[in-house]
Every structure is written in C-alpha cells, then in structure tokens.
Design an enzyme around this catalytic site. Structure first.
Site, PDB file in Angstrom:
ATOM      1  N   HIS A  25       2.831  -5.534  -9.001  1.00  0.00           N
ATOM      2  CA  HIS A  25       2.671  -5.684  -7.561  1.00  0.00           C
ATOM      3  C   HIS A  25       2.485  -7.161  -7.240  1.00  0.00           C
ATOM      4  O   HIS A  25       1.716  -7.862  -7.895  1.00  0.00           O
ATOM      5  CB  HIS A  25       1.468  -4.870  -7.089  1.00  0.00           C
ATOM      6  CG  HIS A  25       0.907  -5.315  -5.785  1.00  0.00           C
ATOM      7  ND1 HIS A  25       1.670  -5.397  -4.636  1.00  0.00           N
ATOM      8  CD2 HIS A  25      -0.342  -5.726  -5.432  1.00  0.00           C
ATOM      9  CE1 HIS A  25       0.920  -5.829  -3.640  1.00  0.00           C
ATOM     10  NE2 HIS A  25      -0.307  -6.043  -4.093  1.00  0.00           N
ATOM     11  N   CYS A  85      -2.203  -1.087  -2.062  1.00  0.00           N
ATOM     12  CA  CYS A  85      -1.153  -1.795  -2.801  1.00  0.00           C
ATOM     13  C   CYS A  85      -0.584  -0.978  -3.958  1.00  0.00           C
ATOM     14  O   CYS A  85       0.497  -1.283  -4.454  1.00  0.00           O
ATOM     15  CB  CYS A  85      -1.689  -3.126  -3.325  1.00  0.00           C
ATOM     16  SG  CYS A  85      -2.225  -4.254  -2.024  1.00  0.00           S
ATOM     17  N   ASN A 125       2.137 -10.964  -0.048  1.00  0.00           N
ATOM     18  CA  ASN A 125       1.665  -9.643  -0.476  1.00  0.00           C
ATOM     19  C   ASN A 125       2.054  -8.616   0.581  1.00  0.00           C
ATOM     20  O   ASN A 125       1.478  -8.587   1.668  1.00  0.00           O
ATOM     21  CB  ASN A 125       0.147  -9.689  -0.660  1.00  0.00           C
ATOM     22  CG  ASN A 125      -0.440  -8.359  -1.132  1.00  0.00           C
ATOM     23  OD1 ASN A 125       0.208  -7.327  -1.077  1.00  0.00           O
ATOM     24  ND2 ASN A 125      -1.679  -8.400  -1.588  1.00  0.00           N
TER      25      ASN A 125
END
Length: 327
Positions: free
Chosen positions: A254, A113, A284
């Site tokens: 993020h 990520c 996500n």
C-alpha cells in the site's frame, strides 16, 4: 477447486494535481520537508461536484473490458472505501445501479487502507465456496474531503482516486495463491476520523468545534507497527504457499509513505527494482492505492504472465493483510 484470478484492471483519478509547491501556499511546509518524510511530490484532488461512485464506475469500465465481462455477468460488487457517497445507503449499490449490474449483490467494506486487500480475501473466499464467479472489487477514496489543511502532518499525505479489479473463478495455476488479514482494535486511535458516526454525530457542535470530522493520525506510533505487521503477514502468506521473498517478482505495498515502503522491503530483503512505487505522483489514496498501482503496472507492460506478486497493506482499525498472486 476454483480460486480467484485478477482478469482485468482499471483506474480513475482526478485531473487536478496538487503539488507540494501548491501546499506551501496553504500550510507552513516545504517541498523538501514533504518529500524527505513521505516521498510524495504531488497528489490528485477531486473538484466540487465529483462523486465517488462515479469514479468507481469509470474505473470499472476498463477493468470489465479487459476481463471480457459485462455488467450483467457480475454476481458480486465489493467496494472498499472509508469515504463513501453517504453513510446510508452504501455506495456499492449505487455503483451497481450506475453500471446496470442488476444481477449483482453489492456491499461496502471499510478496512481503511487495507480495504482492497480485505476485499480480495473476501472475494477469493466467495469464489472458492462457489457462491460467486465474477466479482468486481473496487478500492476508492475521496480522502481530501476529510483533510484539515491547517495540519501539515496529515494534509500532505492524501490523494483521491479509484482502482478496479475484476476477479473471475479459475482452476488455472495463476491467480490468488494465498491471503491473510488481521486487525487490532487497541490501535484504533492511531488512525481515525472520530466525527460523523453515532459517537460524535454531525448534530453535536463539539463534532465540528473539535475538528472531529477530519482525519487524525499518530504517525510515530503507526510507523513501527505498520512495518512490523506487514513484514510478518508477508512471511505468513509466502510460507503458506511454499515460496520465499527470492521468488517474488514484484512487491506491491500500500502506497502510504515511502519510508514505510522502503523499510518494509528492506526487512523482507526485496531489492528496490522489484518494488512497486508510485506514491510520488498519487500520494496515499488508501484503499485505492493497490488497484491503481496494479492497473498502472499492468497497462504499461511491467506485469508479465507468471509474475509472482506479493501485496500488503496496513491501515486504520488497525487492519493489515497480505496476498500472494500469480499474474
């Protein structure tokens, strides 16, 4: 000295929308359970036959157009992903070929990520050193292809998509002001997909029997470390540039989990109206989440020239980082 500036953005997301209501038909869960824990209401999911490198090319087109560069102007392509087309070769050279960017060196970067932020750190360093002038930095993931839809703790989280940014060399007062990246391999088991590599290769029955080809997470352990790490690294890049959170126009974390986003912003004392948040619609998307959000906010006019953007991410590895960018 030259430094990198974000000259163009683009995104490509699948047409298919998987809502929380859809998930209730696949796994024992509810819309209230998902939204209260994650803030996610829906996510985009690729269809059979979709290829990650194609989405990278689709995202790169509008980014290059906005930056006023063509494929032959690119000297470097960095693709941040942990779900490439295949293990060998990397997906970035495939993107280079599909774009026709024959002069560009191309490589994949896997920091989960945190991938796009790691890529920004590397790209800014290449530009500062004079090794590159025009860099295509893409964050792209097809995470839903590695999700166990019987595990409600993980299958509710992830979505697919690609976001692209073109970074150009500049001496102007806008662009990347500071970046910092960190890692801690002791936490590697917290976010992982053990199968498919040389430890648990595909030719071993246990790789599939034990479900090692699926994403695995230890959410409780990750939650606290993620918040603490992102707060610390954000303060690091702010101090390095001589700013405080009061100077920040937009906070772009993020898009992992709304509770993590909220807690991190609160500890940095950044109000909700200055926080970028699109997790409810995309879920996500790992390395793609930051460039997708940048493109969305840039194209609808919310990002203004001169805005100070504080960007941060945390992901598997463990990896984390932050960047301060003058738009």
């Amino acid at each position: 000295m030259f430094h990198a500036t974000i000259a163009g953005t683009g995104r490509a997301v699948p047409e298919r929308v998987l809502t929380n209501a859809d998930l209730t038909k696949m796994v024992e869960t509810s819309d209230e359970w998902i939204t209260s824990r994650t803030g996610i209401r829906e996510r985009r999911v690729v269809k059979e036959g979709d290829i990650l490198s194609d989405f990278c090319v689709r995202a790169a087109g509008p980014a290059m157009e906005a930056a006023g560069v063509g494929p032959m102007d690119l000297d470097t392509i960095i693709l941040a992903t942990c779900t490439p087309d295949h293990l060998i070769p990397g997906a970035a050279p495939v993107v280079q070929h599909k774009l026709g960017a024959k002069k560009a060196a191309a490589f994949d970067l896997n920091a989960a990520c945190s991938g796009w932020l790691y890529g920004l750190h590397v790209a800014d360093g290449l530009i500062q050193s004079g090794k590159s002038k025009n860099i295509l930095l893409v964050g792209a993931e097809f995470l839903t292809r590695f999700v166990d839809y019987t595990d409600r703790s993980t299958c509710i989280l992830f979505g697919d998509g690609a976001g692209a940014t073109v970074l150009k060399a500049t001496k102007a007062d806008h662009g990347v002001l500071s970046t910092s990246i960190h890692s801690d391999g002791e936490g590697a088991p917290f976010i992982s997909m053990p199968g498919g590599g040389s430890t648990f290769p595909p030719n071993r029955p246990e790789t599939f029997d034990r479900g090692l080809m699926y994403i695995q997470m230890k959410g409780g352990e990750t939650f606290k470390i993620a918040i603490r790490s992102m707060v610390e690294v954000c303060k690091e890049v702010l101090a390095e540039s001589g700013f405080t959170t009061q100077d920040v126009s937009w906070f772009l974390p993020h898009q992992a989990n709304e509770r993590i986003l909220t807690a991190t912003a609160e500890r940095l004392q950044i109000p909700p109206e200055r926080c970028v948040n699109n997790i409810g619609r995309y879920g996500n998307t790992s390395a793609a989440s930051i460039p997708i959000a940048l493109d969305e906010y840039a194209r609808d006019g919310r990002l203004k020239r001169g805005d100070l953007i504080l960007i941060t991410a945390f992901g598997g590895g463990l990896t984390w980082g932050a960047a301060l960018v003058r738009w």
